[in-house]
Design an enzyme around this catalytic site. Structure first.
Site, PDB file in Angstrom:
ATOM      1  N   GLY A   1       2.434   2.770  10.490  1.00 20.00           N
ATOM      2  CA  GLY A   1       3.765   3.717  10.694  1.00 20.00           C
ATOM      3  C   GLY A   1       3.886   3.366  11.946  1.00 20.00           C
TER       4      GLY A   1
ATOM      5  CD  GLU B   1      -3.710  -2.006   7.215  1.00 17.56           C
ATOM      6  OE1 GLU B   1      -2.187  -2.492   6.506  1.00 17.56           O
ATOM      7  OE2 GLU B   1      -4.229  -1.204   7.017  1.00 17.56           O
TER       8      GLU B   1
ATOM      9  CB  SER C   1       5.113  -1.711  12.264  1.00 11.00           C
ATOM     10  OG  SER C   1       5.229  -0.120  12.306  1.00 11.00           O
TER      11      SER C   1
ATOM     12  CG  ASN D   1      -1.630   1.211   1.536  1.00  7.56           C
ATOM     13  OD1 ASN D   1      -2.127   2.282   0.132  1.00  7.56           O
ATOM     14  ND2 ASN D   1      -2.439   1.465   2.216  1.00  7.56           N
TER      15      ASN D   1
ATOM     16  CD  GLU E   1      -2.881   5.651   6.507  1.00  8.87           C
ATOM     17  OE1 GLU E   1      -2.777   5.916   5.448  1.00  8.87           O
ATOM     18  OE2 GLU E   1      -2.207   5.533   7.195  1.00  8.87           O
TER      19      GLU E   1
ATOM     20  CG  HIS F   1      -6.106   1.561   5.514  1.00 14.26           C
ATOM     21  ND1 HIS F   1      -5.327   3.068   5.502  1.00 14.26           N
ATOM     22  CD2 HIS F   1      -4.700   1.206   5.154  1.00 14.26           C
ATOM     23  CE1 HIS F   1      -3.979   2.986   6.567  1.00 14.26           C
ATOM     24  NE2 HIS F   1      -3.762   1.984   6.084  1.00 14.26           N
TER      25      HIS F   1
ATOM     26  CE  LYS G   1      -0.795   3.345   4.829  1.00 14.55           C
ATOM     27  NZ  LYS G   1      -0.350   3.455   6.328  1.00 14.55           N
TER      28      LYS G   1
END
Ligand code: 13P
Length: 255
Positions: free
Chosen positions: A177, A171, A215, A14, A105, A103, A16
């Site tokens: 991250g 996730e 991560s 991904n 985010e 996701h 992003k």
């Protein structure tokens, strides 16, 4: 697809909001030359702007098929007056195979919740593409011991869908991250829970893949792939560099 992707380990990058024309070509070119990894379903998820570029670049299959994955899709279907939106039909038209949905985010910055995710999943299924639903608890939910409740609520969008194929990425938000990785026990426990939830929501005769994300890198991938019910990884930062992404694919192939 020559191999049964429901028996392979999935390694999906991904990207992003990262990438540019020149760098994307270089990375995809190297990946196409990666040695045969027949136990792995490899995917790249670039920004929407670069889907066609990536799809065209992966068309010449050398050693491995590389799937083109979208990071998001419109909640609206087909065509219409929805400025800025890209529909599932358009994704199919340019060669997308898999679409990430929900996701964290998207939920954090765009306030996307279950109702919108459900519309997106239905749009993706209706055009014959494969949704990859992302779920995961926040740090607060984990600290309060409510991680399974949170994930069960997110998974409830799958109920009653007309498909027998369910791909989910677990996730934990606190691991994305941050360099913080869930323990093998936490991953095993949640992945088993997700399997059980899908089976009880969707019936016993379903194909399931549950990927871990957060991560994942070249150092920890082999360890993560050794955990029961881990069917692959959704990789953020480490998918942007060939060396680390290739090492994760190797780890999946050898798992
Ligand atoms: P990182 O691998 O950068 O933690 O990102 C994980 C992720 O969000 C993949 O979708």
């Amino acid at each position: 697809m020559e191999h049964n992707i429901w028996q392979q380990k999935w390694v999906i990058g991904n990207w992003k909001m990262n990438g540019d024309l020149h760098g994307n070509n270089a990375l995809v070119h190297k990946l196409r030359n990666f040695p045969v990894a027949d136990k792995v379903c490899i995917g790249i998820s670039p920004p929407t702007m670069y889907l066609l570029q990536v799809h065209n670049a992966v068309q010449i299959v050398l050693n491995n098929k590389i799937h083109t994955c979208a990071q998001d899709v419109s909640r609206f279907a087909g065509k219409g007056a929805y400025t800025g939106e890209v529909s599932a039909e358009m994704m199919k038209d340019v060669g997308v195979d898999i679409v990430l949905i929900g996701h964290s985010e998207r939920s954090l910055y765009f306030n996307e919740k279950n109702d919108i995710q459900r519309l997106k999943i239905e749009n993706v299924l209706n055009v014959g593409l494969l949704p990859l639903l992302c779920v995961g608890e926040s740090l607060k939910e984990r600290e309060d011991g409510r991680e399974k409740e949170a994930v069960a609520y997110q998974l409830s969008v799958l109920k009653g869908l007309k498909t027998k194929n369910f791909a989910v990425a677990y996730e934990p938000v606190w691991a994305i991250g941050t360099g913080k990785i869930a323990t093998k026990e936490q991953i095993a426990d949640m992945h088993q829970f997700i399997y059980e939830e899908i089976l009880s929501l969707c019936g016993k005769d379903v194909n399931i893949r549950v990927l871990y994300g957060g991560s994942v890198n070249d150092k920890n991938a082999a360890d993560i792939f050794s955990v029961p019910h881990v069917d692959g990884a959704l990789v953020g930062g480490a998918s942007l560099k060939y060396e680390s992404f290739a090492a994760i694919i190797s780890a999946a192939q050898e798992a």
